[in-house]
Design an enzyme around this catalytic site. Structure first.
Site, mmCIF file in Angstrom:
data_model
loop_
_atom_site.group_PDB
_atom_site.id
_atom_site.type_symbol
_atom_site.label_atom_id
_atom_site.label_comp_id
_atom_site.label_asym_id
_atom_site.label_seq_id
_atom_site.Cartn_x
_atom_site.Cartn_y
_atom_site.Cartn_z
ATOM 1 N N GLU A 83 0.835 -1.218 0.000
ATOM 2 C CA GLU A 83 0.000 0.000 0.000
ATOM 3 C C GLU A 83 0.861 1.256 0.000
ATOM 4 O OE1 GLU A 83 -3.252 -0.110 2.816
ATOM 5 O OE2 GLU A 83 -3.332 2.082 2.891
ATOM 6 N N LYS A 263 -7.388 -0.983 11.493
ATOM 7 C CA LYS A 263 -6.760 -1.377 10.222
ATOM 8 C C LYS A 263 -5.536 -0.496 9.976
ATOM 9 C CE LYS A 263 -6.171 -1.672 5.560
ATOM 10 N NZ LYS A 263 -5.341 -0.841 4.683
ATOM 11 N N ASP A 279 4.209 -14.612 11.507
ATOM 12 C CA ASP A 279 2.872 -15.047 11.077
ATOM 13 C C ASP A 279 1.868 -13.907 11.308
ATOM 14 O OD1 ASP A 279 0.346 -16.174 10.848
ATOM 15 O OD2 ASP A 279 0.862 -18.013 11.927
ATOM 16 N N HIS A 376 -2.130 10.624 -0.212
ATOM 17 C CA HIS A 376 -2.264 9.451 -1.088
ATOM 18 C C HIS A 376 -2.101 9.855 -2.549
ATOM 19 C CE1 HIS A 376 -4.550 6.430 1.664
ATOM 20 N NE2 HIS A 376 -3.385 6.798 2.118
HETATM 21 C C1 MEV Z 1 -5.903 2.979 5.127
HETATM 22 O O1 MEV Z 1 -5.113 1.855 4.774
HETATM 23 C C2 MEV Z 1 -5.919 3.161 6.625
HETATM 24 C C3 MEV Z 1 -6.849 4.269 7.148
HETATM 25 O O2 MEV Z 1 -8.161 4.065 6.653
HETATM 26 C C4 MEV Z 1 -6.800 4.191 8.635
HETATM 27 C C5 MEV Z 1 -7.786 5.078 9.355
HETATM 28 O O3 MEV Z 1 -8.830 5.445 8.782
HETATM 29 O O4 MEV Z 1 -7.496 5.396 10.535
HETATM 30 C C6 MEV Z 1 -6.410 5.621 6.627
#
Ligand code: MEV
Length: 438
Positions: A83, A263, A279, A376
């Protein structure tokens, strides 16, 4: 060169120059770096020994996070991830944290849980009591199954019977795995003690396997970032802190948001876990089960304002190894440990969790200020420039031009390149021409 993770301008130099610099600051041999990362560090013949029905290998980008200071020590941190922006964002956030003194991490001892399920009991509570009385015998049996681990200072530490229903209990055998992730050791223990445990309990053996909710092997990381470090051109540091604290509260109130918040944390942690041959499915399973331990899915990291500073705290279980498993055979994973300069699994967990907190800080700060897409877009523009055939020395410039012109397309990149080459002035949009002049 002294060991440091502060390497200004690192992103602007070539891959070969970066390898030399990382070799200089970490002591990892430059030839080893080149060899270990050649073709992803794994040939098809070796891969064929890892898993079944192999056709080849599958490469992923291997980058390093910079500026990382954990418990007073600098670390260049390998990250394997596809990513865009995660490595840059973690490095950038780590730089901010560094200005507040770096990350402070504390780790539990490396204790894993072997689960032995016992079924068909008549009175599970009475069985649990009998197991408690037999603890010394069960621990001896467990240790006898893993003599190598015991010789290295690890071994079974405690038993914990848990009644699940009137006819079912599960016995947890707590095993200190030292610097191994521990899955094989713990499964060995579970299978070795099961028959005797069932006999003592007066039931039948059920499943015998480790638990990935290794909540006795947690890592806790904190950081404090001064307000002025967080400020942007448009927002004061205090306003940014308020925005980040509000983002934390949103995640604390809403499981839908907490999932995405976590995430972002796992973006950083998984990348280090992968780079070190660990792992990541086990880590993911443990992290999310831990996030839901109260019965409500919650954020693993929270942010508060303390005076004129932002304070962050992350806690999660992290079963990582620096010996055994994939690490023994994967040259890139071994290289990662050399670059990291860690001597044990607990240090590795502290660094991985710090990268998780850095990733989270980068994401919530971006969302509290410019929004996530701006950063991004810059990275997306670089990929587009690359795909448009822009030569390496022009990528940065062309990417900046097409972002500025809000024309992040293959055609936009080709037009920008023509403008830079002194051609194409007539066909370029005014935005591209202006961007070229800046
Ligand atoms: C993207 O890979 C991760 C985010 O969505 C995390 C978040 O929203 O805190 C930017």
């Amino acid at each position: 060169m002294a060991r440091t993770s502060r390497l200004p301008g690192f992103h602007k130099i070539t891959v070969a120059e970066r390898r030399d610099l990382v070799s200089d600051v970490t002591g990892a041999d430059a030839g080893d770096i080149a060899r270990a990362l050649q073709g992803g560090g794994l040939d098809a013949e070796t891969a064929d020994k890892f898993v079944e029905n192999v056709l080849g290998t599958y490469g992923l980008p291997y980058g390093v996070a910079l500026n990382v200071r954990v418990n007073g020590h600098d670390h260049v941190v390998p990250m394997v991830i596809e990513e865009p922006s995660v490595v840059a964002a973690a490095s950038n956030a780590a730089k901010m944290v560094r200005m507040g003194g770096g990350f402070a991490a504390e780790m539990d001892p490396p204790r894993m849980i072997a689960q032995v399920e016992i079924r068909a009991l008549t009175d599970a509570s009475a069985s649990a009591e009998r197991l408690r009385l037999h603890a010394p015998e069960i621990l001896r049996l467990a240790d006898a199954a893993v003599p190598g681990l015991v010789a290295r200072g690890g071994g079974a530490r405690a038993i914990e019977p848990r009644v699940l229903a009137a006819d079912i209990l599960v016995l947890h055998v707590i095993v200190d795995c030292q610097d191994a992730m521990g899955a094989n050791l713990v499964n060995t223990v579970a299978e070795a003690v099961a028959d005797r445990v069932a006999a003592i309990a007066g039931g039948k053996v059920g499943l015998r396997i480790l638990s990935n909710l290794c909540d006795q092997r947690c890592v806790r990381v904190t950081c404090t970032v001064p307000a002025e470090v967080l400020a942007t051109e448009a927002m004061s540091g205090i306003d940014v802190i308020d925005g980040i604290v509000a983002a934390s509260r949103f995640a604390e109130l809403d499981p839908y948001r907490a999932a995405t918040h976590n995430k972002g944390i796992m973006n950083g942690i998984d990348a280090v876990v992968m780079a070190t041959g660990n792992d990541w499915r086990a880590v993911e399973a443990g992290a999310h089960a831990f996030a839901a331990r109260s019965g409500r899915y919650s954020p693993l990291a929270v942010w508060r304002r303390v005076g004129d500073a932002l304070h962050g705290r992350l806690e999660l279980p992290l079963a990582l190894g620096t010996v055994g498993g994939t690490l023994r055979v994967h040259p890139a994973a071994r290289l990662s440990l050399r670059i990291l300069n860690v001597t044990n699994a607990r240090e590795l967990a502290a660094i991985a969790a710090s990268i998780g907190l850095a990733s989270n800080l980068a994401a919530v700060r971006a969302m509290a200020t410019d929004g996530i897409q701006r950063g991004h877009m810059g990275l997306h523009a670089r990929s587009v420039a690359l795909a448009a055939g822009v030569p390496a020395h022009r990528i940065q410039r062309v990417a900046a031009m097409i972002v500025e012109a809000r024309d992040i397309t293959l055609e936009g990149a080709k037009r920008a390149l023509e403008v830079l080459a002194g051609e194409g002035q007539a066909t370029a949009s005014p935005e591209i021409r202006n961007a070229a002049e800046e």
